[in-house]
Design a protein around this motif. Structure first.
Motif, PDB file in Angstrom:
ATOM      1  N   MET A   1       0.825  -1.203   0.000  1.00 17.45           N
ATOM      2  CA  MET A   1       0.000   0.000   0.000  1.00 17.45           C
ATOM      3  C   MET A   1       0.861   1.256   0.000  1.00 17.45           C
ATOM      4  N   GLN A   2       2.155   1.145   0.321  1.00 16.34           N
ATOM      5  CA  GLN A   2       3.014   2.329   0.333  1.00 16.34           C
ATOM      6  C   GLN A   2       3.016   3.015  -1.025  1.00 16.34           C
ATOM      7  N   ASN A   3       2.898   2.249  -2.112  1.00 16.48           N
ATOM      8  CA  ASN A   3       2.874   2.839  -3.449  1.00 16.48           C
ATOM      9  C   ASN A   3       1.630   3.682  -3.685  1.00 16.48           C
ATOM     10  N   ASN A   4       0.634   3.511  -2.841  1.00 15.79           N
ATOM     11  CA  ASN A   4      -0.606   4.270  -2.996  1.00 15.79           C
ATOM     12  C   ASN A   4      -0.692   5.412  -1.984  1.00 15.79           C
ATOM     13  N   HIS A   5       0.393   5.700  -1.290  1.00 20.61           N
ATOM     14  CA  HIS A   5       0.379   6.678  -0.220  1.00 20.61           C
ATOM     15  C   HIS A   5       0.212   8.083  -0.762  1.00 20.61           C
ATOM     16  N   THR A   6      -0.629   8.874  -0.091  1.00 19.27           N
ATOM     17  CA  THR A   6      -0.899  10.253  -0.475  1.00 19.27           C
ATOM     18  C   THR A   6      -0.527  11.171   0.671  1.00 19.27           C
ATOM     19  N   LEU A  18     -10.438  16.110   1.735  1.00 18.99           N
ATOM     20  CA  LEU A  18      -9.837  15.093   0.871  1.00 18.99           C
ATOM     21  C   LEU A  18      -9.210  13.979   1.709  1.00 18.99           C
ATOM     22  N   ALA A  19      -8.509  14.351   2.777  1.00 17.91           N
ATOM     23  CA  ALA A  19      -7.882  13.344   3.637  1.00 17.91           C
ATOM     24  C   ALA A  19      -8.925  12.395   4.214  1.00 17.91           C
ATOM     25  N   LEU A  20     -10.032  12.940   4.685  1.00 19.42           N
ATOM     26  CA  LEU A  20     -11.070  12.118   5.280  1.00 19.42           C
ATOM     27  C   LEU A  20     -11.720  11.218   4.231  1.00 19.42           C
ATOM     28  N   LYS A  21     -11.933  11.742   3.040  1.00 21.90           N
ATOM     29  CA  LYS A  21     -12.565  10.951   1.974  1.00 21.90           C
ATOM     30  C   LYS A  21     -11.680   9.767   1.572  1.00 21.90           C
ATOM     31  N   LEU A  22     -10.376   9.989   1.447  1.00 18.19           N
ATOM     32  CA  LEU A  22      -9.467   8.900   1.061  1.00 18.19           C
ATOM     33  C   LEU A  22      -9.326   7.878   2.185  1.00 18.19           C
ATOM     34  N   ALA A  23      -9.221   8.358   3.420  1.00 19.98           N
ATOM     35  CA  ALA A  23      -9.082   7.425   4.550  1.00 19.98           C
ATOM     36  C   ALA A  23     -10.329   6.568   4.703  1.00 19.98           C
ATOM     37  N   GLN A  24     -11.495   7.166   4.475  1.00 19.54           N
ATOM     38  CA  GLN A  24     -12.732   6.391   4.562  1.00 19.54           C
ATOM     39  C   GLN A  24     -12.836   5.354   3.451  1.00 19.54           C
ATOM     40  N   ALA A  25     -12.093   5.580   2.355  1.00 21.07           N
ATOM     41  CA  ALA A  25     -12.022   4.588   1.275  1.00 21.07           C
ATOM     42  C   ALA A  25     -10.929   3.552   1.539  1.00 21.07           C
ATOM     43  N   LYS A  26     -10.352   3.605   2.749  1.00 23.54           N
ATOM     44  CA  LYS A  26      -9.326   2.660   3.201  1.00 23.54           C
ATOM     45  C   LYS A  26      -8.036   2.771   2.378  1.00 23.54           C
ATOM     46  N   LEU A  27      -7.658   3.992   2.077  1.00 23.92           N
ATOM     47  CA  LEU A  27      -6.398   4.256   1.398  1.00 23.92           C
ATOM     48  C   LEU A  27      -5.525   5.114   2.301  1.00 23.92           C
ATOM     49  N   LEU A 339      -9.237   9.508  -8.780  1.00 22.62           N
ATOM     50  CA  LEU A 339      -8.191   8.674  -8.174  1.00 22.62           C
ATOM     51  C   LEU A 339      -8.741   7.279  -7.843  1.00 22.62           C
ATOM     52  N   LEU A 340      -9.902   7.243  -7.216  1.00 18.07           N
ATOM     53  CA  LEU A 340     -10.477   5.954  -6.806  1.00 18.07           C
ATOM     54  C   LEU A 340     -10.925   5.131  -8.003  1.00 18.07           C
ATOM     55  N   TYR A 341     -11.440   5.794  -9.024  1.00 18.49           N
ATOM     56  CA  TYR A 341     -11.886   5.072 -10.229  1.00 18.49           C
ATOM     57  C   TYR A 341     -10.704   4.415 -10.937  1.00 18.49           C
ATOM     58  N   ASP A 342      -9.625   5.174 -11.153  1.00 21.58           N
ATOM     59  CA  ASP A 342      -8.459   4.627 -11.845  1.00 21.58           C
ATOM     60  C   ASP A 342      -7.766   3.557 -11.003  1.00 21.58           C
ATOM     61  N   PHE A 343      -7.790   3.727  -9.684  1.00 22.69           N
ATOM     62  CA  PHE A 343      -7.194   2.732  -8.795  1.00 22.69           C
ATOM     63  C   PHE A 343      -7.958   1.410  -8.903  1.00 22.69           C
ATOM     64  N   ALA A 344      -9.278   1.480  -8.915  1.00 20.58           N
ATOM     65  CA  ALA A 344     -10.092   0.266  -8.979  1.00 20.58           C
ATOM     66  C   ALA A 344      -9.948  -0.435 -10.326  1.00 20.58           C
ATOM     67  N   ARG A 345      -9.992   0.327 -11.411  1.00 24.46           N
ATOM     68  CA  ARG A 345      -9.964  -0.320 -12.729  1.00 24.46           C
ATOM     69  C   ARG A 345      -8.570  -0.830 -13.099  1.00 24.46           C
ATOM     70  N   SER A 346      -7.541  -0.377 -12.357  1.00 23.01           N
ATOM     71  CA  SER A 346      -6.181  -0.862 -12.622  1.00 23.01           C
ATOM     72  C   SER A 346      -5.834  -2.087 -11.776  1.00 23.01           C
ATOM     73  N   GLY A 347      -6.814  -2.568 -11.023  1.00 27.98           N
ATOM     74  CA  GLY A 347      -6.521  -3.710 -10.148  1.00 27.98           C
ATOM     75  C   GLY A 347      -5.689  -3.304  -8.954  1.00 27.98           C
ATOM     76  N   ALA A 348      -5.951  -2.111  -8.429  1.00 27.72           N
ATOM     77  CA  ALA A 348      -5.259  -1.574  -7.246  1.00 27.72           C
ATOM     78  C   ALA A 348      -3.761  -1.390  -7.478  1.00 27.72           C
ATOM     79  N   THR A 349      -3.385  -0.989  -8.708  1.00 29.94           N
ATOM     80  CA  THR A 349      -1.966  -0.752  -8.993  1.00 29.94           C
ATOM     81  C   THR A 349      -1.679   0.691  -9.410  1.00 29.94           C
ATOM     82  N   LEU A 350      -2.681   1.413  -9.901  1.00 28.46           N
ATOM     83  CA  LEU A 350      -2.463   2.745 -10.454  1.00 28.46           C
ATOM     84  C   LEU A 350      -2.929   3.806  -9.460  1.00 28.46           C
ATOM     85  N   TRP A 351      -2.017   4.645  -8.995  1.00 24.04           N
ATOM     86  CA  TRP A 351      -2.385   5.681  -8.039  1.00 24.04           C
ATOM     87  C   TRP A 351      -1.673   6.997  -8.376  1.00 24.04           C
ATOM     88  N   GLY A 352      -2.463   8.032  -8.620  1.00 27.22           N
ATOM     89  CA  GLY A 352      -1.882   9.343  -8.880  1.00 27.22           C
ATOM     90  C   GLY A 352      -1.076   9.402 -10.158  1.00 27.22           C
TER      91      GLY A 352
END
Length: 420
Positions: A1-6, A18-27, A339-352
């Motif tokens: 998950m470090q590769n997905n760190h914001t 934004l911080a709360l929205k991402l944390a609530q998405a478990k990122l 961010l969440l859409y691209d992360f999901a469709r990449s199989g949890a590999t694409l972030w930012g």
């Protein structure tokens, strides 16, 4: 998950949302707030005072805050003033724009247009959310520290950031939410277009003889705009005689504003009542008088490799329509969705990734530019020497009169202002 760190720099309303929205998405996300950490007592002391400033939250902003659990806390506190009408008029002219007016059929008011909320009330609700145990595994908040150095490590690794206590943090994605003077924007070498209106806004809280009746008012004066915005009733005395407190944003030529600010509060109150043509009667009390210079700005780019700007770090507009924070919260919604859409469709590999950030910029920068220039054009149309020329006055009068008579157009304007 470090590769997905914001890493979000800037703990204001936009950055915290934004911080709360991402944390609530478990990122995993880290939020850097330069302000010292506040205790519950600090917040209680701050919230005892009425703030002259207020944010006119649109329906889109209310929806975002509700989705992250903040709006429920604000509503429960009672520190909000919903408005169902917005009245815009010009002095010495014809035509009045009334948004959300009575429908004339069954004497019912139109739906909610938005809500006026003091900054500290929103900040406290977000702070409570950031402390919640449900996000503690994914969220780190560092308060009372400033970023002193940013080093890009390449697109694969992102940024290495150094704080003033020598703490070093690595982040795949760096988000600048650090306001108009953004350190992140400057360090990224992103240029800035600015516009100085040569105006100063006087803001204060006033108690008026007449109630506001859940109506936000804006008078378009030759000196600039005068906004009278409903404030929440916070004392028992206020609640016994409700809807008499307003937040004021009074735009004036800079020298005139500075001269007024040297006078007594009573002098300012009397001038203010006269400027509003006593729309809500005499002013019995005035509190928390402050001022700020009016400028607009737009970052030449909202993005760089592994870096994105949101809120005032990316754009700042004239307060004429009270849309500054709303535009920032729309940034949060669009960026997090992408961010969440691209992360999901990449199989949890694409972030930012660059393509994600470029799409965010394409969705937000043209819209924010249009809003900024529209507010500038409206300010030019009503205030200043050119605005007082008879041809300009005639165009303005005719335009307001005709627009006010076209109900579908008024409904369209209302929908656009709501952000939904």
């Amino acid at each position: 998950m470090q590769n997905n760190h914001t890493l979000i720099i800037g703990g204001g309303i936009v950055g915290a949302s934004l911080a709360l929205k991402l944390a609530q998405a478990k990122l995993p996300v880290t939020l850097i707030d330069a302000h010292p950490k506040r205790s519950e007592k600090d917040w209680a002391d701050k919230l005892q005072q009425r703030d002259a400033r207020v944010y006119a939250l649109s329906l889109a902003s209310l929806k975002l805050l509700e989705n992250i659990g903040a709006w429920q806390k604000i509503a429960a506190s009672g520190r909000k003033a919903d408005y169902t009408q917005m009245q815009v008029w010009q002095r010495d002219g014809i035509g009045e724009l009334l948004f959300g007016e009575n429908d004339g059929k069954d004497n019912r008011m139109s739906e909610l247009l938005g809500s006026m909320v003091e900054p500290a009330v929103i900040e406290y609700a977000l702070w409570q959310g950031l402390q919640d145990a449900s996000v503690s595994e994914y969220l780190t908040v560092i308060a009372g520290q400033k970023v002193i150095q940013m080093d890009w490590q390449g697109s694969q690794f992102g940024y290495r950031v150094t704080l003033d206590d020598s703490t070093v943090i690595d982040a795949k994605l760096l988000v600048g939410a650090d306001g108009r003077g953004s350190f992140v924007r400057q360090q990224a070498g992103i240029g800035l277009d600015t516009l100085d209106y040569k105006q100063t806004a006087i803001c204060c809280a006033i108690q008026t003889a007449k109630p506001h009746r859940a109506t936000a008012r804006q008078a378009m004066l030759p000196t600039g705009t005068l906004a009278l915005l409903p404030l929440a009733d916070i004392t028992d005395e206020d609640k016994f005689n409700p809807q008499h407190w307003q937040s004021i944003v009074w735009t004036l030529p800079r020298n005139q504003a500075l001269n007024y600010l040297t006078e007594s509060p009573r002098f300012i109150a009397d001038k203010l009542a006269a400027a509003s043509s006593y729309e809500l009667g005499a002013i019995s009390q005035i509190e928390s008088i402050a001022s700020f210079q009016l400028t607009a700005q737009q970052a030449n780019s909202y993005i760089a490799d592994n870096l994105v700007l949101i809120g005032d770090a990316a754009h700042g507009v004239h307060p004429l329509a009270g849309q500054g924070l709303n535009l920032g919260l729309l940034d949060v919604q669009v960026l997090s969705d992408q961010l969440l859409y691209d992360f999901a469709r990449s199989g949890a590999t694409l972030w930012g990734a660059n393509q994600t950030l470029r799409l965010y910029e394409r969705l937000r920068r043209p819209h924010n530019s249009l809003m900024m220039h529209s507010f500038s054009a409206l300010n030019w149309l009503f205030a200043g020497e050119l605005a007082q020329l008879r041809p300009i006055q005639q165009i303005r009068n005719e335009g307001m009169y005709r627009v006010s008579k076209i109900k579908p157009l008024m409904r369209l304007f209302t929908k656009k202002a709501s952000g939904v």
